[in-house]
Design an enzyme around this catalytic site. Structure first.
Site, PDB file in Angstrom:
ATOM      1  N   CYS A 161       4.567 -17.992 -68.869  1.00  0.00           N
ATOM      2  CA  CYS A 161       4.341 -17.563 -67.539  1.00  0.00           C
ATOM      3  C   CYS A 161       4.137 -18.846 -66.448  1.00  0.00           C
ATOM      4  CB  CYS A 161       3.126 -16.701 -67.334  1.00  0.00           C
ATOM      5  SG  CYS A 161       3.559 -15.033 -68.265  1.00  0.00           S
ATOM      6  N   HIS A 300      -2.826 -17.315 -59.839  1.00  0.00           N
ATOM      7  CA  HIS A 300      -1.995 -16.649 -61.022  1.00  0.00           C
ATOM      8  C   HIS A 300      -2.472 -15.175 -60.920  1.00  0.00           C
ATOM      9  CE1 HIS A 300       0.354 -16.551 -64.631  1.00  0.00           C
ATOM     10  NE2 HIS A 300      -0.534 -16.033 -65.224  1.00  0.00           N
ATOM     11  N   GLU A 311      -9.972 -16.846 -63.922  1.00  0.00           N
ATOM     12  CA  GLU A 311      -9.367 -17.576 -62.935  1.00  0.00           C
ATOM     13  C   GLU A 311     -10.271 -18.089 -61.724  1.00  0.00           C
ATOM     14  OE1 GLU A 311      -5.111 -18.140 -60.517  1.00  0.00           O
ATOM     15  OE2 GLU A 311      -5.622 -16.232 -61.306  1.00  0.00           O
ATOM     16  N   LYS A 333       1.524 -11.479 -56.910  1.00  0.00           N
ATOM     17  CA  LYS A 333       1.742 -10.639 -57.756  1.00  0.00           C
ATOM     18  C   LYS A 333       1.352  -9.057 -57.747  1.00  0.00           C
ATOM     19  CE  LYS A 333       2.037 -13.865 -61.730  1.00  0.00           C
ATOM     20  NZ  LYS A 333       1.224 -14.941 -61.017  1.00  0.00           N
ATOM     21  N   HIS A 338       4.434  -9.273 -61.925  1.00  0.00           N
ATOM     22  CA  HIS A 338       4.535 -10.726 -62.714  1.00  0.00           C
ATOM     23  C   HIS A 338       6.001 -11.116 -63.010  1.00  0.00           C
ATOM     24  CE1 HIS A 338       3.213 -14.235 -64.943  1.00  0.00           C
ATOM     25  NE2 HIS A 338       2.449 -13.513 -65.655  1.00  0.00           N
ATOM     26  N   PHE A 397       0.917 -17.613 -71.944  1.00  0.00           N
ATOM     27  CA  PHE A 397       0.694 -17.484 -73.094  1.00  0.00           C
ATOM     28  C   PHE A 397       0.782 -18.940 -73.917  1.00  0.00           C
ATOM     29  CE2 PHE A 397       1.760 -12.679 -74.005  1.00  0.00           C
ATOM     30  CZ  PHE A 397       0.623 -12.207 -72.762  1.00  0.00           C
TER      31      PHE A 397
END
Length: 411
Positions: A161, A300, A311, A333, A338, A397
Site C-alpha cells: 500500500c 494513510h 498513525e 480513503k 483503499h 504490509f
C-alpha cells in the site's frame, strides 16, 4: 548541484471519477465512492462492498482498444491516468531524460485468476500466451514508457500500500540528483476480484459493514477495517528550471521524502508509530518545515483499528503535540476506499490540489471520533486554509513507511 522538482501533470482513474477534475470536485463535496460490488458475483464472499471504478471507458481516456483487450485492468488504469498526466506535456522532453516509476501492489491479479481457472478447467494449452506480460507488476511502467517514448530511468516499485508514494519519492530523488529531467510516476491497482477480497477479508483487514455509505470510517471509534478500492494515480514530476523554461503549469513543489521500515510485523503497524514518525520527520526536515508553516496532512487513514491510532501517535511523535494539533489532517480513503498500490498516487494528487487551491477535503463519516485519535481530521466538510506545506503518507504490509512533502509554488 541538487535540482528542484515540481509537479506539472496529473492523471487519475478513481472510484470518484476518471479524471482529476471530477475526482477533486467529488472530494471537496464529500462524495462517497463506495457501493455494492457490481463487477463480480459476491454470493460466496464475506464482503459485498468495494470502491469500484465506475463508467470507465478506456477508449474515451485515450487508450487504444487493442491495448485494452490484451492487458490487465491495472495496466489499463495506469495507461489512462498517464495519458491525462501527459496531456499538454507531450514532446517536451528528451526521450532519454524522461523516465517512468509506476508500480502496483498486486499487479495483474485479474489475469492470474482468469488463467488459473482456464488451466484448471481445460488444461495448460488453453493458458493465454499473454499471461506473463499481462500479470507482471512492472508491465504498467513498461507500457507507459512505450506509449510516451520514455527511454530514461524506468523502475517499477512494489511495496504494497506504500507503492504509489514510494514511486513518487524515488522519482523525486532521481530528478533531484540529475538522473532525469522528468518522470511519469505513481501507482495502479485493480484488485476487486474474488480471491483478493477473500484473502483480505480472511486476514481480518476488510470491514464487514453492510452499509456502503457508512463503511470506511477513518479515525472514528466505529471503524472496523478498510474498504477495498481500485484505480490509478499518476503525476508528472519535472525539474523546476526545465518546467519554468517551457512555461509549464506547476501544481506544487516536491521538497521532501521519507522512507523507513517498522521491521515489526507482516501486516500490523508498530503501535507506537516510531518508524512511521521517522519517515514523516525525514520528509518535513528535508522540506525545511518550520513553526510558521500551515501544514496539511493527507493521512494513510485506512479505517483499521490499529492504523488510525498508531498513525495519530506517529504524527505527534514526528512534529510534536502543538504542531500536530494545528495541522489540517484528512483521510480521502473515507471517500475513495483503499486503492492499495494506487493510493499514494491519488493521495499525492489530492494533497497537491489542496495546497494549490487552499482547501482541505473532508474526512467523511467522522461522527464518533475515537478518543485515541484526537487531532483535527477535517470532519465531514471541506475547510479553506492558507496552506504552505503538505505531506502525504502511506504505510504498507511488510512495515513499509513512506512520506512525500510538498510546498506551494507561485506560478
Amino acid at each position: 548541484m541538487e535540482k528542484r522538482v515540481v509537479i506539472t501533470g496529473m492523471g487519475a482513474i478513481t472510484p470518484l471519477g476518471n479524471d482529476v477534475e471530477t475526482l477533486w470536485n467529488n472530494l471537496l463535496n464529500g462524495v462517497c465512492g463506495i457501493d455494492y460490488i457490481t463487477r463480480i458475483d459476491t454470493a460466496d464472499l464475506p464482503v459485498k462492498i468495494a470502491a469500484e471504478v465506475k463508467d470507465f471507458d478506456p477508449e474515451k481516456c485515450g487508450v487504444d482498444p487493442a491495448f485494452a483487450r490484451r492487458n490487465d485492468l491495472f495496466a489499463i488504469y495506469a495507461m489512462a491516468a498517464s495519458i491525462e498526466a501527459m496531456k499538454g506535456n507531450e514532446g517536451c522532453f528528451d526521450p532519454e531524460r524522461l523516465g517512468v516509476y509506476v508500480g502496483s501492489g498486486e499487479g495483474g491479479f485479474d489475469t492470474i485468476l482468469r488463467e488459473i481457472v482456464k488451466w484448471t478447467d481445460k488444461g495448460s494449452k488453453w493458458v493465454s500466451p499473454l499471461l506473463i506480460p499481462s500479470m507482471i507488476s512492472n508491465i504498467a511502467a513498461g507500457n507507459i514508457a512505450i506509449r510516451h517514448n520514455a527511454c530514461g530511468v524506468c523502475v517499477p516499485i512494489v511495496t504494497a500500500c506504500a507503492t504509489g508514494t514510494h514511486s513518487i519519492g524515488e522519482a523525486y530523488r532521481a530528478i533531484k540528483h540529475g538522473y532525469a529531467d522528468a518522470i511519469i510516476t505513481g501507482g495502479s491497482e485493480a484488485a476487486v476480484n474474488p480471491i483478493s477480497i477473500a484473502g483480505f477479508a480472511n486476514c481480518k483487514a476488510l470491514t464487514r459493514a453492510e452499509d456502503p455509505k457508512q463503511a470506511s470510517l477513518p479515525f472514528d471509534q466505529r471503524r472496523a477495517g478498510f474498504v477495498l478500492g481500485e484505480g490509478a494515480g499518476i503525476v508528472l514530476l519535472e525539474e523546476y528550471e526545465h518546467a519554468k523554461a517551457r512555461g509549464a503549469k506547476i501544481y506544487a513543489e516536491v521538497c521532501g521524502y521519507g522512507n523507513t521500515c517498522d521491521a515489526h510485523h507482516v501486516t500490523a503497524p508498530h503501535p507506537e508509530g516510531i518508524q512511521a514518525a521517522r519517515a514523516i520527520k525525514m520528509a518535513l526536515d528535508e522540506a525545511k518545515f518550520n513553526d510558521n508553516d500551515v501544514l496539511h496532512i493527507n493521512a494513510h487513514g485506512t479505517g483499521t483499528p490499529l492504523n488510525d491510532s498508531s498513525e495519530t501517535a506517529a504524527i505527534k511523535l514526528a512534529i510534536g503535540e502543538e504542531n500536530a494539533r494545528k495541522a489540517y489532517i484528512n483521510s480521502t480513503k473515507s471517500m475513495t476506499g483503499h486503492l492499495l498500490g494506487a493510493a499514494g498516487g491519488v493521495e499525492v494528487i489530492a494533497a497537491a490540489l489542496a495546497l494549490y487551491h487552499g482547501i482541505v477535503p473532508p474526512t467523511i463519516n467522522l461522527d464518533e471520533p475515537d478518543p485515541k485519535c484526537d487531532l483535527n481530521y477535517t470532519p465531514n466538510k471541506a475547510v479553506k486554509a492558507d496552506l504552505t506545506i503538505a505531506i502525504s503518507q502511506s504505510l504498507g504490509f511488510g512495515g513499509h513507511n513512506s512520506c512525500i512533502a510538498l510546498r506551494k509554488v507561485e506560478n
